[in-house]
Design a protein around this motif. Structure first.
Motif, short mmCIF file in Angstrom:
data_model
loop_
_atom_site.label_atom_id
_atom_site.label_comp_id
_atom_site.label_asym_id
_atom_site.label_seq_id
_atom_site.Cartn_x
_atom_site.Cartn_y
_atom_site.Cartn_z
N LEU A 227 -4.92 3.78 -1.21
CA LEU A 227 -4.56 5.31 -2.52
C LEU A 227 -3.18 5.02 -2.80
CD1 LEU A 227 -4.71 8.15 -3.37
CD2 LEU A 227 -3.66 8.71 -0.48
N ALA A 228 -2.99 5.14 -4.56
CA ALA A 228 -2.25 4.73 -4.66
C ALA A 228 -2.07 5.86 -6.21
CB ALA A 228 -1.90 3.09 -5.56
N GLU A 229 -0.77 5.72 -6.69
CA GLU A 229 -0.21 6.06 -8.11
C GLU A 229 -0.45 4.94 -8.79
OE1 GLU A 229 3.27 9.33 -8.00
OE2 GLU A 229 3.84 7.37 -6.81
N PRO A 230 -1.23 5.18 -10.27
CA PRO A 230 -0.50 3.49 -11.45
C PRO A 230 0.82 3.46 -10.99
CG PRO A 230 -1.66 5.09 -11.82
CD PRO A 230 -1.34 5.80 -10.96
N ALA A 231 1.88 4.17 -10.83
CA ALA A 231 3.25 4.19 -10.83
C ALA A 231 4.35 4.82 -10.25
CB ALA A 231 3.46 4.00 -12.77
N CYS A 252 -8.94 -5.82 -3.89
CA CYS A 252 -10.02 -3.82 -3.42
C CYS A 252 -11.70 -4.56 -3.36
CB CYS A 252 -9.97 -2.48 -4.13
SG CYS A 252 -8.51 -2.63 -3.58
N GLN A 253 -11.94 -4.73 -4.39
CA GLN A 253 -13.78 -5.14 -4.74
C GLN A 253 -13.99 -6.60 -3.74
OE1 GLN A 253 -13.72 -6.39 -8.64
NE2 GLN A 253 -14.22 -4.27 -9.40
N ARG A 254 -13.20 -7.48 -3.84
CA ARG A 254 -13.04 -8.35 -3.04
C ARG A 254 -13.08 -8.37 -1.60
NH1 ARG A 254 -8.90 -13.24 -2.97
NH2 ARG A 254 -9.42 -13.43 -5.64
N TYR A 255 -12.23 -6.83 -1.11
CA TYR A 255 -13.02 -7.38 0.77
C TYR A 255 -13.50 -5.77 1.11
CZ TYR A 255 -9.21 -10.98 0.67
OH TYR A 255 -8.76 -12.03 0.97
N GLY A 256 -13.70 -5.03 -0.33
CA GLY A 256 -14.49 -4.30 -0.14
C GLY A 256 -14.02 -2.75 0.47
N THR A 257 -12.37 -2.87 0.00
CA THR A 257 -11.80 -1.20 0.12
C THR A 257 -12.07 -0.65 -1.44
OG1 THR A 257 -10.59 -2.59 1.55
CG2 THR A 257 -9.47 -1.39 0.07
N LEU A 258 -12.31 0.71 -0.99
CA LEU A 258 -12.27 1.68 -2.42
C LEU A 258 -10.91 1.37 -2.55
CD1 LEU A 258 -14.46 4.51 -0.23
CD2 LEU A 258 -15.01 2.49 -2.38
N LEU A 259 -10.65 1.50 -4.38
CA LEU A 259 -9.51 2.15 -4.89
C LEU A 259 -9.14 3.21 -5.34
CD1 LEU A 259 -6.57 1.31 -6.61
CD2 LEU A 259 -8.04 -0.04 -8.26
N ALA A 260 -8.94 3.94 -4.84
CA ALA A 260 -8.25 6.03 -5.48
C ALA A 260 -7.29 5.75 -6.02
CB ALA A 260 -8.13 6.29 -3.96
N LEU A 261 -7.31 6.13 -7.40
CA LEU A 261 -5.42 6.22 -7.88
C LEU A 261 -5.88 7.81 -8.14
CD1 LEU A 261 -5.86 3.29 -11.07
CD2 LEU A 261 -4.77 2.48 -8.54
N ASP A 262 -4.00 8.00 -7.64
CA ASP A 262 -4.11 9.01 -7.85
C ASP A 262 -2.99 9.57 -9.45
OD1 ASP A 262 -2.77 12.00 -7.51
OD2 ASP A 262 -1.66 11.42 -5.86
N GLU A 263 -3.56 10.32 -9.80
CA GLU A 263 -2.87 10.11 -11.52
C GLU A 263 -2.13 11.45 -11.71
OE1 GLU A 263 -3.16 7.58 -14.12
OE2 GLU A 263 -5.11 7.27 -14.46
N THR A 264 -2.20 12.00 -11.04
CA THR A 264 -1.49 13.14 -10.80
C THR A 264 -0.28 13.81 -11.98
OG1 THR A 264 -1.91 14.04 -9.49
CG2 THR A 264 -0.56 15.64 -9.47
N HIS A 265 0.57 12.67 -12.12
CA HIS A 265 1.74 12.37 -12.59
C HIS A 265 1.78 11.43 -13.41
CE1 HIS A 265 4.92 13.92 -9.07
NE2 HIS A 265 4.49 14.93 -10.25
N THR A 266 1.22 10.30 -13.45
CA THR A 266 0.99 9.25 -14.01
C THR A 266 -0.35 9.45 -15.78
OG1 THR A 266 -0.95 8.27 -12.88
CG2 THR A 266 1.91 7.64 -12.97
N LEU A 267 -1.04 11.05 -15.27
CA LEU A 267 -1.17 11.69 -16.23
C LEU A 267 -0.77 11.61 -17.89
CD1 LEU A 267 -4.10 12.89 -17.77
CD2 LEU A 267 -3.08 15.22 -17.03
N SER A 268 0.77 11.77 -17.52
CA SER A 268 1.16 11.44 -18.83
C SER A 268 0.99 9.86 -19.76
CB SER A 268 3.49 11.10 -18.16
OG SER A 268 3.34 10.35 -17.91
#
Length: 454
Positions: A227-231, A252-268
């Motif tokens: 779970l990450a902000e893009p910045a 993430c794809q190699r190890y089967g981990t889901l990538l979740a991006l929180d764009e609440t602020h990076t919507l800018s």
């Protein structure tokens, strides 16, 4: 890296304290009504405000807002401000944008909530998919809730216990993410109140922009979700290094981990957010705050493949409360506001002037940094930018901590507030809205010139 600025005599602690006292007196003299209202509110609101964060401003009392329209605030004392905080992103499209205000007024007369989908639901789904490039969606009232819900889904569909986050991240009031990185270990954030669980057992934390640490954290295939902000945006605006996200997504794809991006602020970043602008394909996407024009609303989207796994997990579980969702999520009033925002605000035509004016402001700030010979830097992500008290932009949260100058930053905020400019109180961040004008930008630049001259 630490800044050389504290060696300057004007920035010595005693000098800063004297100047801060002067600015405090100026605020008190010019805001008698706000001071009085704050004293009255303290009789019934903890710390005198409905949300204790509202006392994080450096002013001696909270500025009480009489009206917020476009990119301007008017306080109880009748003073106006050019707003570059914009509700800490909630009003990124300006305060009370007309299409959203009209949609709210119209829907209010037709019903607020019924725990049933409104007739606009199908069209809102189509608009979300077209705007953010993910086909499946669910709604929540805040990004905090949306992040909680997606973490449950991620652990349910992967049957993995671990969460991975970046040091300095911000994902709202989500217990699993309220951790820090200290000497390479996950520790509970000391400022968190009422903590009873040790999230070090289930949350891993690594430095931002560190692909080696990322792969090491994923290698045992126990991480359900990154779970990450893009910045990073809450410890200070920290940008991803070139190629970082493409490589991180591949890991993430190699190890089967889901990538979740929180764009609440990076919507800018631009229309559709960072992921869409930069061609990323996250498994999950969260957007809150500004997504419905400032009315409490959040959405989280996901791929068709993940949606099928979510259905299977729900069907395999016993009947009963899933721990996901709240009664008011998806209410008719919020849906109407979201429909209006997606139709009228989340468009290239809205973003184009906003991004152009942000570039103008960023250039002006850089020119003043250079003209005054400051060891400062500026980071920018679309309409959002941040001043840093370091010559080089930070690459992770630890860089931000080492270069932080809290007393100087507090003085800057109060100085600018006293001159009609509102900055985000938590750090030196500025956000440009579609309603921001060239005059507002000049007000910031003139205020900074006066601050640096002082």
């Amino acid at each position: 890296m630490t800044t050389a600025l504290p060696q300057h005599p004007a920035l010595a602690p005693a000098a800063l304290a004297r100047r801060f006292a002067t600015e405090t007196q100026r605020f008190t003299a010019s805001h008698p009504r706000s001071m009085a209202l704050a004293e009255q509110a303290a009789q019934h609101f903890l710390f005198g405000v409905p949300l204790h964060w509202m006392r994080d401003w450096p002013s001696p009392a909270s500025l009480c807002v009489q009206q917020a329209q476009g990119a301007q605030l008017t306080c109880a004392d009748g003073l106006t401000y050019s707003d570059f905080c914009l509700g800490d992103t909630g009003a990124m499209f300006g305060h009370s944008p007309a299409p959203v205000a009209q949609a709210i007024a119209q829907q209010a007369s037709r019903g607020l909530t019924s725990m049933l989908p409104s007739t606009q639901t199908a069209e809102v789904g189509q608009l979300l998919a077209a705007t953010f490039d993910l086909p499946q969606w669910q709604m929540a009232l805040t990004a905090s809730d949306a992040n909680r819900f997606l973490l449950r889904w991620a652990r349910a569909v992967t049957q993995r216990p671990q969460l991975l986050v970046f040091d300095g991240c911000y994902h709202g009031a989500v217990d699993d993410t309220l951790v820090d990185l200290v000497d390479g270990k996950t520790v509970a954030r000391p400022s968190i109140l009422g903590q009873v669980h040790n999230h070090a057992a289930f949350t891993r934390i690594i430095p931002f922009n560190d692909l080696v640490a990322l792969e090491a954290a994923l290698a045992d295939r126990q991480v359900a979700c990154l779970l990450a902000e893009p910045a990073l945006t809450n410890c200070g605006l920290v940008l991803p290094e070139p190629g970082f996200w493409a490589a991180a997504q591949a890991l993430c794809q190699r190890y089967g981990t889901l990538l979740a991006l929180d764009e609440t602020h990076t919507l800018s970043t631009g229309c559709g957010g960072y992921a869409r602008v930069h061609g990323l394909a996250p498994d999950l996407l969260v957007i809150g705050k500004a997504v419905a024009g400032g009315l409490p609303c959040a959405v989280y989207g996901f791929s068709d493949a993940l949606a099928q796994r979510m259905r299977e997990a729900k069907q395999a579980a016993p009947e009963g409360h899933s721990g996901i969702g709240t009664t008011l999520a998806g209410n008719a009033l919020t849906l109407a506001a979201l429909h209006a925002a997606l139709t009228h605000l989340h468009t290239p035509a809205t973003y184009a002037p906003m991004l152009a004016l942000a570039d103008t402001l960023a250039q002006g700030l850089r020119e003043r940094i250079a003209a005054h010979g400051l060891d400062w830097s500026l980071t920018q992500l679309g309409a959002r930018m941040e001043l840093h008290c370091s010559a080089q932009p930070p690459r992770n949260a630890d860089d931000v901590r080492r270069s932080s100058q809290p007393a100087l930053e507090a003085l800057l905020h109060l100085f600018m507030l006293n001159r009609g400019v509102l900055l985000t109180p938590f750090h030196s961040m500025l956000l440009v809205s579609p309603a921001t004008t060239a005059a507002d930008v000049h007000k910031v630049l003139d205020g900074l010139d006066a601050f640096l001259a002082a």
